[in-house]
Design a protein around this motif. Structure first.
Motif, PDB file in Angstrom:
ATOM      1  N   GLU A   1       6.977   4.487  -7.699  1.00 13.76           N
ATOM      2  CA  GLU A   1       6.773   3.411  -8.667  1.00 13.76           C
ATOM      3  C   GLU A   1       5.393   2.761  -8.528  1.00 13.76           C
ATOM      4  OE1 GLU A   1       9.906   0.602  -8.273  1.00 13.76           O
ATOM      5  OE2 GLU A   1      11.501   2.047  -8.783  1.00 13.76           O
ATOM      6  N   TYR A   2       4.634   3.199  -7.535  1.00 12.43           N
ATOM      7  CA  TYR A   2       3.320   2.595  -7.291  1.00 12.43           C
ATOM      8  C   TYR A   2       2.312   3.136  -8.305  1.00 12.43           C
ATOM      9  CZ  TYR A   2      -0.232   0.357  -4.373  1.00 12.43           C
ATOM     10  OH  TYR A   2      -1.215  -0.484  -3.892  1.00 12.43           O
ATOM     11  N   PRO A   3       1.454   2.272  -8.865  1.00  7.13           N
ATOM     12  CA  PRO A   3       0.475   2.758  -9.853  1.00  7.13           C
ATOM     13  C   PRO A   3      -0.530   3.697  -9.212  1.00  7.13           C
ATOM     14  CG  PRO A   3       0.015   0.471  -9.252  1.00  7.13           C
ATOM     15  CD  PRO A   3       1.345   0.812  -8.651  1.00  7.13           C
ATOM     16  N   GLY A   4      -0.828   4.782  -9.894  1.00  5.96           N
ATOM     17  CA  GLY A   4      -1.767   5.758  -9.371  1.00  5.96           C
ATOM     18  C   GLY A   4      -3.204   5.383  -9.664  1.00  5.96           C
ATOM     19  N   ALA A   5      -4.115   6.081  -9.033  1.00 10.00           N
ATOM     20  CA  ALA A   5      -5.546   5.853  -9.281  1.00 10.00           C
ATOM     21  C   ALA A   5      -5.892   6.302 -10.693  1.00 10.00           C
ATOM     22  CB  ALA A   5      -6.379   6.616  -8.258  1.00 10.00           C
ATOM     23  N   PRO A   6      -6.885   5.663 -11.319  1.00 12.44           N
ATOM     24  CA  PRO A   6      -7.285   6.070 -12.677  1.00 12.44           C
ATOM     25  C   PRO A   6      -7.758   7.524 -12.700  1.00 12.44           C
ATOM     26  CG  PRO A   6      -8.276   3.959 -12.081  1.00 12.44           C
ATOM     27  CD  PRO A   6      -7.672   4.521 -10.830  1.00 12.44           C
ATOM     28  N   VAL A   7      -7.498   8.180 -13.800  1.00  7.74           N
ATOM     29  CA  VAL A   7      -8.004   9.536 -14.021  1.00  7.74           C
ATOM     30  C   VAL A   7      -9.305   9.418 -14.796  1.00  7.74           C
ATOM     31  CG1 VAL A   7      -7.560  11.772 -15.066  1.00  7.74           C
ATOM     32  CG2 VAL A   7      -5.671  10.487 -14.038  1.00  7.74           C
ATOM     33  N   LEU A   8     -10.391   9.905 -14.205  1.00  4.00           N
ATOM     34  CA  LEU A   8     -11.709   9.714 -14.796  1.00  4.00           C
ATOM     35  C   LEU A   8     -12.094  10.888 -15.687  1.00  4.00           C
ATOM     36  CD1 LEU A   8     -13.847   8.335 -11.819  1.00  4.00           C
ATOM     37  CD2 LEU A   8     -12.488   7.071 -13.489  1.00  4.00           C
ATOM     38  N   ASP A   9     -12.619  10.561 -16.853  1.00  2.00           N
ATOM     39  CA  ASP A   9     -13.263  11.539 -17.720  1.00  2.00           C
ATOM     40  C   ASP A   9     -14.764  11.318 -17.554  1.00  2.00           C
ATOM     41  OD1 ASP A   9     -13.998  13.356 -19.598  1.00  2.00           O
ATOM     42  OD2 ASP A   9     -13.359  12.187 -21.336  1.00  2.00           O
ATOM     43  N   GLU A  10     -15.356  12.013 -16.593  1.00  2.00           N
ATOM     44  CA  GLU A  10     -16.727  11.719 -16.165  1.00  2.00           C
ATOM     45  C   GLU A  10     -17.736  11.897 -17.291  1.00  2.00           C
ATOM     46  OE1 GLU A  10     -20.076  13.472 -13.079  1.00  2.00           O
ATOM     47  OE2 GLU A  10     -17.942  13.692 -12.581  1.00  2.00           O
TER      48      GLU A  10
ATOM     49  N   ILE B   1       0.858  -1.168   0.000  1.00  2.00           N
ATOM     50  CA  ILE B   1       0.000   0.000   0.000  1.00  2.00           C
ATOM     51  C   ILE B   1       0.904   1.232   0.000  1.00  2.00           C
ATOM     52  CG2 ILE B   1      -1.911  -1.133   1.187  1.00  2.00           C
ATOM     53  CD1 ILE B   1      -1.084   0.195   3.736  1.00  2.00           C
ATOM     54  N   LYS B   2       0.419   2.280  -0.625  1.00  2.00           N
ATOM     55  CA  LYS B   2       1.221   3.504  -0.743  1.00  2.00           C
ATOM     56  C   LYS B   2       0.733   4.542   0.255  1.00  2.00           C
ATOM     57  CE  LYS B   2       0.416   6.384  -4.108  1.00  2.00           C
ATOM     58  NZ  LYS B   2       0.351   7.022  -5.442  1.00  2.00           N
ATOM     59  N   ILE B   3       1.673   5.179   0.946  1.00  2.00           N
ATOM     60  CA  ILE B   3       1.365   6.292   1.840  1.00  2.00           C
ATOM     61  C   ILE B   3       2.021   7.541   1.263  1.00  2.00           C
ATOM     62  CG2 ILE B   3       1.555   7.218   4.170  1.00  2.00           C
ATOM     63  CD1 ILE B   3       1.794   4.376   5.208  1.00  2.00           C
ATOM     64  N   ASP B   4       1.198   8.522   0.928  1.00  2.00           N
ATOM     65  CA  ASP B   4       1.670   9.753   0.290  1.00  2.00           C
ATOM     66  C   ASP B   4       1.254  10.919   1.172  1.00  2.00           C
ATOM     67  OD1 ASP B   4       2.483  11.779  -1.337  1.00  2.00           O
ATOM     68  OD2 ASP B   4       1.385  11.127  -3.120  1.00  2.00           O
ATOM     69  N   THR B   5       2.221  11.610   1.739  1.00  2.00           N
ATOM     70  CA  THR B   5       1.930  12.710   2.667  1.00  2.00           C
ATOM     71  C   THR B   5       2.484  14.015   2.131  1.00  2.00           C
ATOM     72  OG1 THR B   5       3.979  12.415   3.914  1.00  2.00           O
ATOM     73  CG2 THR B   5       2.079  11.111   4.604  1.00  2.00           C
ATOM     74  N   SER B   6       1.820  15.090   2.497  1.00  2.00           N
ATOM     75  CA  SER B   6       2.313  16.421   2.147  1.00  2.00           C
ATOM     76  C   SER B   6       2.472  17.233   3.428  1.00  2.00           C
ATOM     77  CB  SER B   6       1.337  17.128   1.195  1.00  2.00           C
ATOM     78  OG  SER B   6       0.055  17.237   1.777  1.00  2.00           O
ATOM     79  N   GLY B   7       3.244  18.294   3.352  1.00  2.00           N
ATOM     80  CA  GLY B   7       3.554  19.083   4.540  1.00  2.00           C
ATOM     81  C   GLY B   7       2.360  19.769   5.161  1.00  2.00           C
ATOM     82  N   ASP B   8       1.254  19.911   4.415  1.00  2.00           N
ATOM     83  CA  ASP B   8       0.083  20.586   4.963  1.00  2.00           C
ATOM     84  C   ASP B   8      -0.826  19.635   5.732  1.00  2.00           C
ATOM     85  OD1 ASP B   8      -0.929  19.087   2.912  1.00  2.00           O
ATOM     86  OD2 ASP B   8      -1.761  20.753   1.775  1.00  2.00           O
ATOM     87  N   GLY B   9      -0.424  18.359   5.884  1.00  2.00           N
ATOM     88  CA  GLY B   9      -1.181  17.405   6.675  1.00  2.00           C
ATOM     89  C   GLY B   9      -2.056  16.461   5.880  1.00  2.00           C
ATOM     90  N   ASN B  10      -2.195  16.699   4.585  1.00  2.00           N
ATOM     91  CA  ASN B  10      -2.998  15.789   3.760  1.00  2.00           C
ATOM     92  C   ASN B  10      -2.257  14.474   3.554  1.00  2.00           C
ATOM     93  OD1 ASN B  10      -5.246  17.497   3.283  1.00  2.00           O
ATOM     94  ND2 ASN B  10      -4.028  18.662   1.808  1.00  2.00           N
TER      95      ASN B  10
ATOM     96  N   THR C   1      -3.195   4.385  -0.496  1.00  2.00           N
ATOM     97  CA  THR C   1      -3.750   3.753  -1.699  1.00  2.00           C
ATOM     98  C   THR C   1      -3.424   2.277  -1.748  1.00  2.00           C
ATOM     99  OG1 THR C   1      -3.368   5.831  -2.897  1.00  2.00           O
ATOM    100  CG2 THR C   1      -3.833   3.867  -4.227  1.00  2.00           C
ATOM    101  N   GLY C   2      -4.421   1.481  -2.152  1.00  2.00           N
ATOM    102  CA  GLY C   2      -4.219   0.088  -2.534  1.00  2.00           C
ATOM    103  C   GLY C   2      -4.667  -0.060  -3.976  1.00  2.00           C
ATOM    104  N   ASN C   3      -3.887  -0.779  -4.776  1.00  2.00           N
ATOM    105  CA  ASN C   3      -4.193  -0.858  -6.206  1.00  2.00           C
ATOM    106  C   ASN C   3      -3.703  -2.189  -6.772  1.00  2.00           C
ATOM    107  OD1 ASN C   3      -4.670  -0.411  -8.934  1.00  2.00           O
ATOM    108  ND2 ASN C   3      -3.801   1.653  -8.940  1.00  2.00           N
ATOM    109  N   ASN C   4      -4.629  -2.988  -7.345  1.00  2.00           N
ATOM    110  CA  ASN C   4      -4.221  -4.237  -8.002  1.00  2.00           C
ATOM    111  C   ASN C   4      -4.380  -4.159  -9.508  1.00  2.00           C
ATOM    112  OD1 ASN C   4      -6.970  -4.571  -8.540  1.00  2.00           O
ATOM    113  ND2 ASN C   4      -7.276  -6.028  -6.880  1.00  2.00           N
TER     114      ASN C   4
END
Length: 377
Positions: free
Chosen positions: A116-125, A33-42, A46-49
């Motif tokens: 190197e972890y795959p990102g979430a899909p980008v949706l074209d709603e 699982i990927k943990i992505d943090t930013s300095g503003d606290g966000n 992510t889990g992705n198969n």
């Protein structure tokens, strides 16, 4: 990277995203699982198969931003066994060695490069609709057992069809031997639309849906996103043409049976005891339960290598008599999904499917069809 939060908050996040992580993969990064943090606290976990992705967005105490991928199974077990309190996670950006601390407990585990972890899909709603979580859970529960698990014949049937039709959502599932259709009113600007959600995703959604709250379903060309607010579930659509079910359900049935749901289910469960215990049977379809439908009753019987069972269910019968056989488990799945104390079962011929409706109202919001099994004696 450095972040901290309560153990319970972290455990809820990990339990959620782990549902989209592979247990075994030729690519070690997909077991993380990927943990992505930013300095503003966000913080985004992510889990992705690659077929399904769960992305959890939250706010934590983040003194130092960064990104790391951690082995899902090991990290999850560590978090579950930590004492109650505040958990601090620190990861070295040079070698991704990650320290996990809570009270007197300290772990050092090797992480991987989160980039190197795959990102979430980008949706074209294309369109979206919203319904309550209890409603979606109810719809999935009534159809999930009808989804095929056999990918060899028709892979499209390993998913359920979601169909928008003038403010109504139909969910349709079939494994080729039976069919389930459930309907719910929804608000959607799109008048017509359809997509097929994999059964694997639906089973994981069942574990995530709660007794309150809403879920927004967002549809793009190739993906569907179920937005729960604090986290999002992305899934690939199954491609292909789904079963044309309209011609199957638009039939006239001449025989109608109305009976007590619990009574007929208990009778079928007694028959299932012999079928399940017969080790010589390789297919349940080889040992059908026989329905002999007559005047205000159904005589039920079943013979296996282990023995024989006979039973009678009182019923209101209109339209004539009939002898027909069915897969016992298929009937039990359909009946257990029906609401109310009474069920309506419609028949037309020994070689035609039966239709099961909840109660005596033909305008019920769900319908189940089961094909018969040939009787040889």
């Amino acid at each position: 990277m450095k972040m901290s939060c309560s153990k319970q908050e972290l455990l809820e996040i990990v339990n959620t995203v782990q549902k989209a992580v592979m247990a075994k993969s030729t690519m070690p990064i997909l077991e993380c699982i990927k943990i992505d943090t930013s300095g503003d606290g966000n913080v985004v976990v992510t889990g992705n198969n690659l077929d399904m992705c769960i992305e959890y967005n939250t706010v934590m105490n983040v003194p130092e931003g960064g990104i790391v991928a951690l082995a899902s199974r090991m990290f999850g077990e560590i978090v579950r066994r930590l004492p109650e309190g505040t958990v601090t996670i620190t990861s070295d950006p040079k070698n991704y060695v990650t320290k996990i601390e809570c009270g007197a407990s300290k772990f050092n585990i090797q992480g991987l490069d989160g980039m190197e972890y795959p990102g979430a899909p980008v949706l074209d709603e294309k369109y979206r609709f919203t319904l309550t979580q209890p409603a979606l859970r109810r719809l999935i529960r009534k159809t999930i057992s009808f989804v095929s698990v056999n990918e060899g014949r028709r892979p499209i049937l390993t998913g359920a069809l979601f169909e928008i039709n003038d403010g109504k959502l139909n969910i349709v599932a079939s494994d080729g031997h039976r069919l389930a259709i459930v309907t719910e009113n929804v608000e959607c600007e799109e008048k017509k639309g359809h997509f097929v959600v994999p059964g694997v995703t639906l089973r994981e959604l069942l574990k995530l849906l709660k007794d309150e709250g809403d879920v927004t379903v967002i549809i793009s060309d190739r993906h569907v996103m179920f937005d729960f607010g604090e986290f999002q579930v992305y899934t690939r659509m199954l491609e292909g043409e789904f079963l044309k079910y309209e011609s199957i359900i638009n039939v006239i049935n001449s025989i109608e049976v109305v009976c007590d749901k619990s009574v007929i289910m208990h009778s079928l469960e007694r028959a299932q005891l012999l079928i399940s215990d017969d080790n010589a049977v390789h297919s349940e379809n080889k040992v059908p339960v026989r329905f002999n439908i007559g005047y205000n009753k159904i005589d039920m019987s079943c013979i296996t290598g282990k023995g024989q069972v006979n039973d009678t269910v009182d019923a209101e019968v209109k339209g004539g008599e009939l002898v027909i056989g069915f897969n016992c488990r298929f009937l039990l799945d359909a009946l257990s999904a029906c609401d109310g104390d009474r069920v309506k079962i419609e028949f037309s011929a020994p070689t035609s499917g039966c239709f099961i409706r909840s109660g005596e109202d033909s305008d019920s919001k769900y319908l189940f069809m089961i094909l018969p099994v040939r009787l040889y004696n």
